[in-house]
Design an enzyme around this catalytic site. Structure first.
Site, mmCIF file in Angstrom:
data_model
loop_
_atom_site.group_PDB
_atom_site.id
_atom_site.type_symbol
_atom_site.label_atom_id
_atom_site.label_comp_id
_atom_site.label_asym_id
_atom_site.label_seq_id
_atom_site.Cartn_x
_atom_site.Cartn_y
_atom_site.Cartn_z
ATOM 1 N N GLY A 173 0.805 -1.227 0.000
ATOM 2 C CA GLY A 173 0.000 0.000 0.000
ATOM 3 C C GLY A 173 0.832 1.268 0.000
ATOM 4 N N ARG A 176 3.761 6.004 1.994
ATOM 5 C CA ARG A 176 4.280 7.381 2.110
ATOM 6 C C ARG A 176 3.765 8.239 0.961
ATOM 7 N NH1 ARG A 176 10.600 6.820 0.304
ATOM 8 N NH2 ARG A 176 10.360 5.029 -1.076
ATOM 9 N N GLY A 209 7.201 7.136 6.478
ATOM 10 C CA GLY A 209 6.315 7.896 5.595
ATOM 11 C C GLY A 209 7.032 8.975 4.785
ATOM 12 N N ARG A 266 3.612 13.867 -8.036
ATOM 13 C CA ARG A 266 3.675 13.101 -9.289
ATOM 14 C C ARG A 266 2.295 13.046 -9.930
ATOM 15 N NH1 ARG A 266 6.211 7.359 -7.281
ATOM 16 N NH2 ARG A 266 4.226 7.002 -6.262
ATOM 17 N N ARG A 273 -1.847 -0.614 -9.650
ATOM 18 C CA ARG A 273 -0.738 -1.508 -9.971
ATOM 19 C C ARG A 273 -1.240 -2.941 -10.080
ATOM 20 N NH1 ARG A 273 3.187 1.450 -6.840
ATOM 21 N NH2 ARG A 273 2.310 3.545 -6.767
ATOM 22 N N ASP A 343 4.082 -4.772 -7.281
ATOM 23 C CA ASP A 343 3.496 -3.535 -6.754
ATOM 24 C C ASP A 343 4.045 -2.301 -7.466
ATOM 25 O OD1 ASP A 343 5.726 -4.706 -5.155
ATOM 26 O OD2 ASP A 343 5.793 -2.704 -4.301
ATOM 27 N N ASN A 344 5.087 -2.491 -8.259
ATOM 28 C CA ASN A 344 5.639 -1.363 -9.004
ATOM 29 C C ASN A 344 5.295 -1.434 -10.484
ATOM 30 O OD1 ASN A 344 6.783 -0.223 -6.729
ATOM 31 N ND2 ASN A 344 8.744 -1.244 -7.008
ATOM 32 N N ASP A 353 7.238 4.406 -9.811
ATOM 33 C CA ASP A 353 8.027 4.174 -8.607
ATOM 34 C C ASP A 353 9.524 4.051 -8.885
ATOM 35 O OD1 ASP A 353 5.656 4.314 -7.349
ATOM 36 O OD2 ASP A 353 5.802 2.405 -6.290
#
Ligand code: AMP
Ligand code: MG
Length: 590
Positions: A173, A176, A209, A266, A273, A343-344, A353
């Protein structure tokens, strides 16, 4: 019609897959890859004229469509909030979250003074419709550092999981990051704005974070650089730095130091993802999974009929195509992502990422940018295989939405991946070599050159670039000047003249071509400037003394990576990398 085309697409992929299996077997040559010329991929060409009505409610004008104040500039989180159940627990503490896609969490502003280090003019003006003068205002700085939440914005943190280094690790998740909302610009393109480094969330696990300045500079510069290389990627709006201390053990050797906290704002069309789907499949939340995939299809895959019973297969098929293209693109510029965990990996197949990524200097299929990646799982030559691994995990996550027959079809679709990749690779590398049309020996010609480069440790970027600059006569006569230092390196190989003969005779097969046209074409396919680690490092070192001049210089140069620029030449950005570049180490610490 569209459904037919997609079905045809899937069919083609299955055929390619079967042929691949029969003729080549499981692909093991991770180092094979390819290329393409830069293109403005992010905006599309939607006719914007009807959004630019002078004096309309949005305050746009045909003369200057950009806003000079943030007063009427709105973000909205509505679509995401209305589409999905939110985390019912409102308190912000680390925990396992279930039954939702997002948790609503406020960013944690820095305590100390903040400084705006860099802004991307193109993102601000072209994507977000803001005049650059806005970036000089206090409200902008507060906004991009998470201290000011705009009306309509409900900051969200996303619940996702992932396979990291080949292992299912469960919930990850946004530990940060905060999704501030979406902005739909005058072209009708919807951009999601996300802060990175903006404080703890329920997904922070043991983390603080925060993100440090060095890694934030790298993300800011590289995401913009990849965009100008024509590679799908998230973009960066801004980079702010604070005086807040963030403790990091950069090389995991027990030496903890205080670094400065930074935040990058960003943008991407979506931050979902592979891991966004995986977590729902793993926890058996099938209806939420269906909701999420239907949402993604409806929002981002307009060519897929959202009521078709094969929609999930069509979605998978498109992600397979787009992922193969993305990785081929990475290879075409020698880019290694560094942490290709699921996850990326974006469901829209954009580069996400940025961490311990790297552009390889000398050609080496075993190039590992991340010093924490001991086994070299994410070495550059293995990215194509990892892409397949990740797509397989995505397919598994989709399985609960597929019937048995569809599950088998999904496997066939995945078998088409190596062929798709190879096709894109060839297209891109043929463009890098200035080749038109098709010849049976093209793959051999490309692989041969890469082998010569590998044997001579020739610089990947500059070998191709210098082949774009040298004339055919010079090449035939082996008249290679000092300026063409990378070519000189390859030319030391005993087989170089053999390769040159093959190359020149292949170039002569180009119908209706001149050497000048070839060189111009190749120069627009082969960058002269990439964000080499040593360049980023040199800029980052200066930031310790609050000198951001080299960050700005790199930002400026990398906007035009295919054009020779005096300042870049003076900074030696196209010269042989300095010896210390080889000692550089980039870890996961960020
Ligand atoms: P990354 O390596 O940046 O893709 O992050 C992998 C996971 O670790 C994601 O869930 C991140 O949100 C989380 N993460 C990384 N760094 C931090 C941090 N400093 N604090 C909290 N979570 C983090
Ligand atoms: Mg990540």
């Amino acid at each position: 019609m569209v459904a037919k085309m997609l079905n045809h697409n899937m069919m083609m992929m299955m055929i390619v897959g079967l042929i691949w299996e029969l003729t080549i077997g499981i692909f093991s040559r991770g180092e094979r890859t390819e290329f393409e010329a830069a293109s403005d991929h992010e905006c599309g060409s939607v006719d914007s004229s009807h959004y630019c009505v002078k004096g309309d409610n949005w305050g746009y004008s045909k003369i200057n469509p950009k806003r000079v104040s943030m007063d009427l500039w709105n973000l909205t989180s509505r679509k995401l909030i209305e589409s999905f159940p939110l985390d019912p627990i409102k308190e912000n503490y680390v925990r396992q979250v279930r039954g939702c896609i997002f948790s609503a969490v406020q960013p944690e502003p820095f305590k100390s003074a903040i400084k705006l280090v860099a802004v991307s003019k193109e993102v601000v003006e072209d994507l977000l419709d803001l005049d650059m003068s806005v970036t000089e205002t206090e409200e902008f700085i507060q906004f991009v550092s998470g201290a000011r939440i705009l009306p309509g914005s409900v900051p969200l943190t996303h619940r996702y999981g992932g396979h990291q280094f080949g292992v299912w690790v469960g919930q990850l998740g946004d530990g940060r990051a905060h999704l501030l909302g979406a902005y739909t610009n005058r072209h009708g393109t919807r951009w999601e704005l996300q802060l990175k480094g903006s404080g703890k969330t329920p997904y922070s696990r043991d983390g603080d974070g925060r993100a440090v300045l060095r890694s934030s500079v790298r993300e800011f510069l590289c995401s913009e650089a990849l965009n100008y290389l024509g590679i799908p990627t998230s973009r960066a709006v801004s980079l702010v730095v604070s005086n807040d201390d963030v403790k990091r053990d950069q090389f995991y050797n027990g030496s903890v130091e205080n670094e400065k906290g930074a935040i990058v704002l960003r943008v991407a069309k979506s931050w979902f993802r592979f891991g966004s789907l995986e977590i729902l499949a793993h926890s058996g939340e099938t209806e939420l999974l269906r909701k999420l995939v239907d949402f993604i299809i409806k929002q981002h895959f307009p060519l897929i009929n959202a009521t078709n019973s094969n929609r999930y297969l069509e979605f998978f098929s498109q992600v397979v195509i787009d992922t193969s293209n993305l990785i081929a693109h990475w290879m075409s510029v020698g880019f290694a992502h560094g942490v290709c965990n699921t996850d990326n990996f974006s469901v829209l197949s954009v580069t996400l990422d940025y961490g311990p990524f790297g552009f390889m200097d000398f050609y080496d299929p075993n190039f590992v940018p991340n010093t924490s990646d001991d086994e070299g799982r994410y070495k550059i030559g293995n990215q194509v295989n990892v892409g397949r691994y990740n797509l397989n995990k995505l397919m598994k996550a989709l399985n609960p939405l597929l019937d048995l027959k569809q599950q088998l079809l999904a496997e066939q679709i995945l078998k088409g991946y190596p062929g798709l990749y190879q096709t894109k690779f060839m297209e891109l590398f043929k463009a890098k070599l200035g080749l038109f049309g098709y010849n049976n020996n093209d793959e051999y010609l490309i692989t041969y050159l890469l082998k010569l480069m590998e044997d001579t440790r020739a610089d990947f970027t500059m070998t191709f670039r210098q082949l774009s600059e040298i004339t055919k006569q010079q090449l035939a006569a082996h008249s290679i000047s000092e300026d063409h230092w990378a070519l000189q390196d390859v030319a030391r190989h005993t087989n170089f003249s053999h390769w040159v003969n093959l190359y020149l005779s292949r170039l002569n097969r180009n119908i209706v071509d001149s050497d000048e046209a070839r060189r111009t074409r190749m120069e627009s396919a082969n960058p002269r400037y990439i964000l080499r680690n040593w360049m980023a490092e040199s800029a980052i070192k200066k930031t310790a003394g609050n000198d951001f001049s080299e960050v700005h210089l790199l930002q400026k140069i990398l906007r035009h990576p295919f054009s020779k620029q005096t300042e870049a030449e003076e900074a030696r950005y196209s010269s042989r990398p300095p010896p210390w570049a080889r000692e550089l180490r980039i870890s996961c610490s960020s």
